[in-house]
Write a protein that holds these residues in place. Structure first.
Motif, PDB file in Angstrom:
ATOM      1  N   LEU A 139      -1.638  -7.546   3.676  1.00 14.58           N
ATOM      2  CA  LEU A 139      -1.231  -8.783   3.188  1.00 14.58           C
ATOM      3  C   LEU A 139      -0.737  -9.570   4.173  1.00 14.58           C
ATOM      4  O   LEU A 139      -0.539  -9.968   4.318  1.00 14.58           O
ATOM      5  CB  LEU A 139      -1.875  -9.005   2.051  1.00 14.58           C
ATOM      6  CG  LEU A 139      -3.250  -9.152   0.985  1.00 14.58           C
ATOM      7  CD1 LEU A 139      -2.594  -8.790  -0.756  1.00 14.58           C
ATOM      8  CD2 LEU A 139      -3.958 -10.107   1.585  1.00 14.58           C
ATOM      9  N   ASP A 140       0.966  -8.730   3.378  1.00 15.51           N
ATOM     10  CA  ASP A 140       1.961  -9.278   3.716  1.00 15.51           C
ATOM     11  C   ASP A 140       1.585  -9.438   5.585  1.00 15.51           C
ATOM     12  O   ASP A 140       2.677 -10.874   5.831  1.00 15.51           O
ATOM     13  CB  ASP A 140       3.290  -8.370   3.399  1.00 15.51           C
ATOM     14  CG  ASP A 140       3.738  -8.466   2.444  1.00 15.51           C
ATOM     15  OD1 ASP A 140       2.973  -8.706   1.634  1.00 15.51           O
ATOM     16  OD2 ASP A 140       3.993  -7.483   2.472  1.00 15.51           O
ATOM     17  N   ASP A 141       1.107  -8.925   6.638  1.00 15.66           N
ATOM     18  CA  ASP A 141       1.064  -8.984   7.739  1.00 15.66           C
ATOM     19  C   ASP A 141       0.372  -9.873   8.672  1.00 15.66           C
ATOM     20  O   ASP A 141       0.536 -10.792   9.147  1.00 15.66           O
ATOM     21  CB  ASP A 141       0.561  -7.792   8.925  1.00 15.66           C
ATOM     22  CG  ASP A 141       1.727  -6.421   8.288  1.00 15.66           C
ATOM     23  OD1 ASP A 141       2.785  -6.583   8.234  1.00 15.66           O
ATOM     24  OD2 ASP A 141       0.825  -5.027   9.048  1.00 15.66           O
ATOM     25  N   VAL A 142      -0.475 -10.146   7.534  1.00 11.06           N
ATOM     26  CA  VAL A 142      -2.226 -11.667   7.470  1.00 11.06           C
ATOM     27  C   VAL A 142      -1.109 -12.301   6.902  1.00 11.06           C
ATOM     28  O   VAL A 142      -0.708 -13.754   7.955  1.00 11.06           O
ATOM     29  CB  VAL A 142      -2.815 -11.079   7.188  1.00 11.06           C
ATOM     30  CG1 VAL A 142      -3.638 -12.550   6.480  1.00 11.06           C
ATOM     31  CG2 VAL A 142      -3.659 -10.063   7.284  1.00 11.06           C
ATOM     32  N   PHE A 143      -0.372 -12.791   6.522  1.00 12.16           N
ATOM     33  CA  PHE A 143       0.613 -13.805   5.762  1.00 12.16           C
ATOM     34  C   PHE A 143       1.852 -14.032   6.584  1.00 12.16           C
ATOM     35  O   PHE A 143       1.849 -15.070   7.254  1.00 12.16           O
ATOM     36  CB  PHE A 143       0.741 -14.026   4.222  1.00 12.16           C
ATOM     37  CG  PHE A 143      -0.552 -14.289   3.542  1.00 12.16           C
ATOM     38  CD1 PHE A 143      -0.913 -15.491   4.001  1.00 12.16           C
ATOM     39  CD2 PHE A 143      -0.679 -13.615   1.993  1.00 12.16           C
ATOM     40  CE1 PHE A 143      -2.438 -15.457   3.111  1.00 12.16           C
ATOM     41  CE2 PHE A 143      -1.836 -13.253   1.581  1.00 12.16           C
ATOM     42  CZ  PHE A 143      -2.694 -14.677   2.158  1.00 12.16           C
ATOM     43  N   THR A 144       2.665 -13.102   7.206  1.00  5.09           N
ATOM     44  CA  THR A 144       3.536 -13.295   8.164  1.00  5.09           C
ATOM     45  C   THR A 144       2.942 -13.798   9.602  1.00  5.09           C
ATOM     46  O   THR A 144       3.309 -15.152  10.305  1.00  5.09           O
ATOM     47  CB  THR A 144       4.181 -12.020   8.315  1.00  5.09           C
ATOM     48  OG1 THR A 144       4.807 -11.005   7.449  1.00  5.09           O
ATOM     49  CG2 THR A 144       5.058 -12.579   9.729  1.00  5.09           C
TER      50      THR A 144
ATOM     51  N   ASP B 292      -4.432 -11.151  -9.278  1.00  2.76           N
ATOM     52  CA  ASP B 292      -3.241 -10.991  -9.108  1.00  2.76           C
ATOM     53  C   ASP B 292      -2.644 -10.572  -8.083  1.00  2.76           C
ATOM     54  O   ASP B 292      -1.083 -10.804  -7.078  1.00  2.76           O
ATOM     55  CB  ASP B 292      -3.266  -9.733  -9.780  1.00  2.76           C
ATOM     56  CG  ASP B 292      -3.333 -10.341 -11.330  1.00  2.76           C
ATOM     57  OD1 ASP B 292      -3.285 -11.179 -12.067  1.00  2.76           O
ATOM     58  OD2 ASP B 292      -4.154  -9.401 -12.599  1.00  2.76           O
ATOM     59  N   VAL B 293      -2.969  -9.727  -7.064  1.00  2.00           N
ATOM     60  CA  VAL B 293      -2.847  -9.428  -5.730  1.00  2.00           C
ATOM     61  C   VAL B 293      -2.258 -10.198  -4.717  1.00  2.00           C
ATOM     62  O   VAL B 293      -1.578 -10.541  -3.776  1.00  2.00           O
ATOM     63  CB  VAL B 293      -4.573  -8.531  -4.809  1.00  2.00           C
ATOM     64  CG1 VAL B 293      -3.639  -8.262  -3.824  1.00  2.00           C
ATOM     65  CG2 VAL B 293      -4.309  -7.036  -6.094  1.00  2.00           C
ATOM     66  N   LEU B 294      -3.308 -11.553  -4.633  1.00  2.00           N
ATOM     67  CA  LEU B 294      -3.618 -12.823  -3.995  1.00  2.00           C
ATOM     68  C   LEU B 294      -2.316 -13.526  -4.169  1.00  2.00           C
ATOM     69  O   LEU B 294      -1.141 -13.851  -2.737  1.00  2.00           O
ATOM     70  CB  LEU B 294      -4.548 -13.832  -3.959  1.00  2.00           C
ATOM     71  CG  LEU B 294      -4.254 -14.993  -2.787  1.00  2.00           C
ATOM     72  CD1 LEU B 294      -4.045 -14.371  -0.824  1.00  2.00           C
ATOM     73  CD2 LEU B 294      -5.365 -15.407  -2.797  1.00  2.00           C
TER      74      LEU B 294
END
Length: 237
Positions: free
Chosen positions: A223-228, A88-90
Motif C-alpha cells: 500500500l505504501d508503494d502505491v500511495f508513494t 483501518d488498513v486504508l
C-alpha cells in the motif's frame, strides 16, 4: 437520478443528493435491513442505513475509488471506509503517506481530515455479499461521474481499489473527459499503471478487504508503494 447528479453545484450539494437516493430497490432493501437488524457488537448504535457520500477536499489531486460501502462499516457510520477493518488498513496507510491527519477512522465525527485526497465508491449503497449487479453499478454511475467532474480541475491520479473499481473508471473517461476508453482495456493488477493524454493517471491496487490483508496478498508495504507513486504522479509533497 441522472438529472439530480447533474444539478449538483458542488460536492456538498452532491453529497446531500447521494444520501437521499432510492434508485435501486434491492440495495435499498438490503441497506435498511442491515440497519434494522444490526450486528450484535453494534446493537446499541444507530445505523446510517443510506447511500454513503464521498470524503475529502474539493481540490483533491488524488482520488481513491472503491467498490461499495461495507454493511457494518460505512453503512453503519455514514462515512466511507469508516468503522471496519478495511478502513483501518486504508487510513493507516494514508496517514503514513501524509494524506490523512490520523491513522484511524471510527466514526463520522472523529476529527479525520484528508489532504489532497478524495475517497468515493463506484456503488454508493452496501450490496448483499459485497456484490452489486452490473445494472446497479450503471444506475449509480451518474454520482461517480459528477463527483469526478467537480474535482476535475485538480485531479491528477486515481487509485482503483480492486478490479471492480478499475472497470468502473473507463466510462468516466467518456462521460467526464470526452475520451474514448482504450481498446483493449488495460488489465487490472496490483501496481498496474495506465496514463492517457490530459486525463488522470490510473493506478491499480488490491482492495483493502480482509480477504486480501489477512492473507498477506496485500501488505502495508504494498500500500505504501502505491500511495508513494500516486503522490509522485500527482505532484503532492
Amino acid at each position: 437520478m441522472v438529472a439530480r447528479a447533474a444539478r449538483a453545484a458542488d460536492l456538498a450539494d452532491l453529497d446531500g443528493a447521494v444520501s437521499d437516493c432510492f434508485a435501486c430497490p434491492r440495495l435499498v432493501a438490503w441497506r435498511e435491513e442491515v440497519a434494522r437488524v444490526k450486528r450484535a457488537a453494534f446493537r446499541d448504535q444507530d445505523y446510517w442505513g443510506r447511500p454513503v457520500p464521498g470524503l475529502g477536499p474539493p481540490d483533491a489531486r488524488i482520488a481513491i475509488l472503491g467498490l461499495a460501502p461495507a454493511a457494518h462499516g460505512g453503512n453503519r457510520t455514514g462515512r466511507i471506509f469508516t468503522g471496519d477493518r478495511s478502513g483501518d488498513v486504508l487510513f493507516a496507510a494514508l496517514h503514513r503517506a501524509g494524506l490523512a491527519n490520523q491513522p484511524t477512522s471510527v466514526s463520522a465525527d472523529d476529527g479525520l481530515t484528508l489532504r489532497d485526497t478524495r475517497i468515493f465508491a463506484a456503488v454508493r449503497c452496501a450490496p448483499p455479499d459485497n456484490k452489486p449487479t452490473p445494472a446497479e453499478r450503471d444506475t449509480c454511475a451518474p454520482w461517480l461521474h459528477r463527483e469526478v467532474e467537480l474535482i476535475r480541475p485538480t485531479l491528477r491520479v486515481v487509485v482503483a481499489l480492486g478490479a471492480f473499481a478499475w472497470a468502473a473508471w473507463w466510462p468516466v473517461l467518456r462521460q467526464v473527459y470526452g475520451q474514448r476508453p482504450p481498446t483493449p482495456r488495460p488489465v487490472f493488477g496490483h501496481g498496474a499503471h495506465w496514463s492517457g493524454e490530459s486525463v488522470p493517471a490510473l493506478l491499480g491496487c488490491y482492495h483493502v478487504s480482509q480477504q486480501n490483508t489477512f492473507t498477506g496478498r496485500l501488505t502495508p508495504a504494498m500500500l505504501d508503494d502505491v500511495f508513494t507513486r500516486a503522490k509522485d504522479l500527482a505532484g503532492v509533497d
